[in-house]
Design an enzyme around this catalytic site. Sequence first.
Site, mmCIF file in Angstrom:
data_model
loop_
_atom_site.group_PDB
_atom_site.id
_atom_site.type_symbol
_atom_site.label_atom_id
_atom_site.label_comp_id
_atom_site.label_asym_id
_atom_site.label_seq_id
_atom_site.Cartn_x
_atom_site.Cartn_y
_atom_site.Cartn_z
ATOM 1 N N GLU A 130 4.163 -9.458 -11.252
ATOM 2 C CA GLU A 130 2.851 -8.982 -10.824
ATOM 3 C C GLU A 130 2.755 -7.491 -11.126
ATOM 4 O O GLU A 130 3.689 -6.729 -10.842
ATOM 5 C CB GLU A 130 2.667 -9.227 -9.328
ATOM 6 C CG GLU A 130 1.361 -8.688 -8.754
ATOM 7 C CD GLU A 130 1.184 -9.037 -7.272
ATOM 8 O OE1 GLU A 130 1.680 -10.104 -6.860
ATOM 9 O OE2 GLU A 130 0.562 -8.250 -6.553
ATOM 10 N N GLU B 159 -4.569 -0.704 -5.957
ATOM 11 C CA GLU B 159 -4.855 -1.262 -4.640
ATOM 12 C C GLU B 159 -5.175 -0.104 -3.694
ATOM 13 O O GLU B 159 -4.642 0.993 -3.835
ATOM 14 C CB GLU B 159 -3.664 -2.025 -4.072
ATOM 15 C CG GLU B 159 -3.269 -3.258 -4.824
ATOM 16 C CD GLU B 159 -2.095 -3.966 -4.160
ATOM 17 O OE1 GLU B 159 -2.328 -4.970 -3.464
ATOM 18 O OE2 GLU B 159 -0.955 -3.483 -4.317
#
Length: 292
Positions: A170, A175
Amino acid sequence: MPHDRTPHDAARAVDRRRFLTLGLGSAAAATAAASTVLSADGGARAATTSTSGAVLLAADEFDGAAGSAPNPGIWRFDTGAGGWGNAELQTYTDSRRNSALDGVGNLTITARREADGTYTSARLKTEGTFTAQYGRIEARIRIPRGQGIWPAFWMLGADIGQVGWPACGEIDVMENVGYEPGTVHGTVHGPGYSGANGLSAAATLPNGAAWADAFHVFGVDWRPGSVTWTVDGVAQRTVTRADVGSSPWVFDKPFFVLLNVAVGGTWPGSPDATTRFPQQMLVDWVRVWQQS
């Protein structure tokens, strides 16, 4: 967003929502051959070759009528609830209430508190339509704000259905958790360095400014054996194969792209009385470049 899931020519305009392959050389052809390339930008906002010599392989500029769906040839949806491995509170839907074009060149992903007190939002992905392997992956985004709000622009290994997470790998390009309005995070996750043990970079704005106040360009420069995070064109940190030690480096393969806004979860915590809904993440464009 760690989770436990098994599962052109700049001088002339073209239809930016068409599929179009741009300048695919032999190095990129193997990646693109088995997957669909995103709709290409043909307007003045993006030329096929940047000043750094990178070639634009794919892009979505999110041009279209207000209220229309994101291009279904590019974007698919994860739907449902269940916490998504992070104790998240939202139910993801494919409704236009949660994801739509705004008519002025942006994709809007809207997190809502519904009349019954539950939350809905959207999670878009290119799984099954487009993958990338190496290059510069960027998006121009204005993030939402508020306690318990968790926007993300990220990528997952296309083999997640076969090997699961975190073996698939990932790459979190950006974020933000609402209690840190001035900080964004980039992280890679893989076997032995996932979840809270992921390898991360953080970018913090000066003087108490919030990322939600304006659009910013979030990206990764992804090469064989390394990932470098960039914010507004400035490199933040590079992680390399050496940084994972004896753990597997799982980033030398195709990945697909995701955009979402989560509500709640173990990292951001739940919304509180200060959190205002609806909250929207605006995405001006997503572009994938191949280094020449």
